[in-house]
Design an enzyme around this catalytic site. Structure first.
Site, PDB file in Angstrom:
ATOM      1  CE1 TYR A 142      30.622  40.333  42.439  1.00 57.66           C
ATOM      2  CE2 TYR A 142      30.386  39.404  40.255  1.00 57.66           C
ATOM      3  CZ  TYR A 142      31.042  40.236  41.138  1.00 57.66           C
ATOM      4  OH  TYR A 142      32.121  40.980  40.698  1.00 57.66           O
ATOM      5  CE  LYS A 190      43.499  40.930  51.148  1.00 59.96           C
ATOM      6  NZ  LYS A 190      44.822  41.494  50.773  1.00 59.96           N
ATOM      7  CG  ASP A 222      46.668  41.749  47.830  1.00 59.26           C
ATOM      8  OD1 ASP A 222      46.773  40.503  47.804  1.00 59.26           O
ATOM      9  OD2 ASP A 222      46.882  42.417  48.853  1.00 59.26           O
ATOM     10  CG  ASP A 246      33.351  40.380  37.334  1.00 59.84           C
ATOM     11  OD1 ASP A 246      33.507  40.364  36.097  1.00 59.84           O
ATOM     12  OD2 ASP A 246      32.583  41.167  37.922  1.00 59.84           O
ATOM     13  CG  ASP A 250      36.792  43.120  32.823  1.00 57.65           C
ATOM     14  OD1 ASP A 250      36.240  42.061  32.458  1.00 57.65           O
ATOM     15  OD2 ASP A 250      36.250  44.238  32.742  1.00 57.65           O
TER      16      ASP A 250
HETATM   17  C1  IPM Z   1      30.975  39.257  33.531  1.00 57.16           C
HETATM   18  C2  IPM Z   1      30.173  40.503  33.765  1.00 57.16           C
HETATM   19  C3  IPM Z   1      29.005  40.165  34.678  1.00 57.16           C
HETATM   20  C4  IPM Z   1      29.570  39.613  35.964  1.00 57.16           C
HETATM   21  C5  IPM Z   1      28.050  41.331  34.978  1.00 57.16           C
HETATM   22  C6  IPM Z   1      27.482  41.929  33.736  1.00 57.16           C
HETATM   23  C7  IPM Z   1      26.958  40.938  35.943  1.00 57.16           C
HETATM   24  O1  IPM Z   1      30.969  41.493  34.293  1.00 57.16           O
HETATM   25  O2  IPM Z   1      30.442  38.281  33.004  1.00 57.16           O
HETATM   26  O3  IPM Z   1      32.151  39.266  33.863  1.00 57.16           O
HETATM   27  O4  IPM Z   1      29.926  40.362  36.855  1.00 57.16           O
HETATM   28  O5  IPM Z   1      29.664  38.408  36.086  1.00 57.16           O
HETATM   29 MG    MG Z   2      33.022  41.049  34.326  1.00 57.25          MG
END
Ligand code: IPM
Ligand code: MG
Length: 355
Positions: A142, A190, A222, A246, A250
């Site tokens: 990133y 990885k 993975d 990240d 989620d």
């Molecule tokens: C998070 C979000 C952010 C990230 C985005 C919005 C840039 O997905 O905080 O997890 O990827 O870090």
């Molecule tokens: Mg995120």
């Protein structure tokens, strides 16, 4: 205590969920006799609209002089659907993390008894799952440069870079937290493919020796994605690089019932930032339906991590638990059609705290 809090509501549902977190924060401050000041600033798409910059200098200055930052969410469809946009809201979040030196993002994954039935997984698999994902936040893909397109526009590239120092500090942090928990660290990488992952593994293997009382496990990303589904209870502290963290968080958030529940704390060199892990959910913006609990729980983390005020954090957590037990929740986690609005949930929680 005198607490100066920078409030960065951002875009989409950001202002709505932040408003509820501020109610809870104020309620706790009143109850425990703290003097609190909130100062707002722009970040994300709304900052681009107002100033052209997704993380304006004034916003950064406010963050630097505050004791903590409460952050809502950023992102807007007009940018998501325009890959050619030169300035993007997400750059504001990344710039904030970089400029505040927030290299560690702590994402506690816990289950809520009253939400177990909402999990896409069988209750016996998720019940009691409780782990902390530590996501490296200012390195990797990133942030790596070069990033861009070839002149003809038909080739694109990102760069993944990690230095030994970046890896060392976060691995040490993982062991520090593991020692306060169930003494197990899972290093996710990885290393069978990526050079950066091999450096991660090498550095982790060196540091592991300094913590003989903590069990260390190495896992490919993975495989980790699968294990979060298959056996979430096997994790205690998981530490990983930026993009893997990240994605995995989620995933981890929904096994506990809803993406709207998971808070996070970003810590590092300067002021810490507290934010929900979910995004700006533009489809729900302005409808008073968004789940404010991840942001309210981020405020609890703020009391605990930024101010060392554990009782205050607990008061917020207790109120959140009580609201869920009473069924005072938004539509994403409501049973049948008994859903409450964002403001109704926030008001109920603030009242409960002050009782
Ligand atoms: C998070 C979000 C952010 C990230 C985005 C919005 C840039 O997905 O905080 O997890 O990827 O870090
Ligand atoms: Mg995120």
């Amino acid at each position: 205590m005198k607490l100066n809090i920078a409030v960065l509501a951002g875009d989409g549902i950001g202002p709505e969920i932040i408003a509820e977190a501020l109610k809870a924060t104020q309620a706790v401050a009143t109850k425990f006799g703290h003097e609190i000041s909130f100062e707002e600033a722009l970040v994300g798409a709304c900052a681009i609209d107002a100033t052209g910059n997704p993380y304006p200098t004034e916003t950064h200055e406010l963050c630097m002089r505050s004791d903590a930052v409460l952050f809502g969410a950023i992102g807007a469809p007009k940018y998501d659907n325009d890959p050619a946009a030169k300035v993007r809201p997400e750059q504001g979040l990344l710039a904030m993390r970089k400029q505040l030196g927030l290299y560690a993002n702590l994402r506690p994954v816990t289950t809520f008894p009253s939400l177990i039935h909402q999990s896409p997984l069988r209750a016996d698999l998720v019940e009691g799952a409780d782990f902390m994902c530590i996501r490296e936040l200012t390195g990797g893909l990133y942030f790596g440069r070069p990033q861009g397109r070839s002149e003809d526009g038909n080739t694109a590239y990102d760069t993944c870079i990690y230095t030994r120092e970046e890896i060392e500090r976060i691995i040490h942090l993982a062991y520090t937290y593991a020692r306060q928990r169930r003494k197990k660290v899972t290093v996710v990488d990885k290393a069978n493919v990526l050079a950066t992952s091999r450096l991660w593994r090498q550095v982790a293997q060196e540091i592991e020796k300094e913590y003989p009382d903590v069990e260390t496990e190495y896992m490919f990303v993975d495989n980790a994605a699968m294990r979060i589904i298959q056996w979430p209870k096997s994790f205690d502290v998981m530490v990983t690089e930026n993009m893997f963290g990240d994605i995995l968080t989620d995933e981890a958030s929904v096994i506990t019932g809803s993406l709207g529940m998971l808070p996070s704390a970003s810590i590092g060199l300067h002021t810490s930032v507290f934010e929900p892990i979910h995004g700006s959910y533009p489809q729900a913006a302005g409808k008073n339906i968004a789940n404010p609990l991840a942001t309210i729980l981020s405020a609890a983390l703020m009391f605990e991590y930024a101010f060392g005020l554990m009782e205050e954090g607990k008061a917020i957590r207790n109120a959140v638990d009580a609201s869920m037990e009473a069924g005072i929740v938004t539509e994403d986690i409501a049973q049948a059609d008994k859903a409450y609005s964002t403001t109704a949930v926030g008001d109920w929680i603030a009242d409960y705290i002050q009782q």
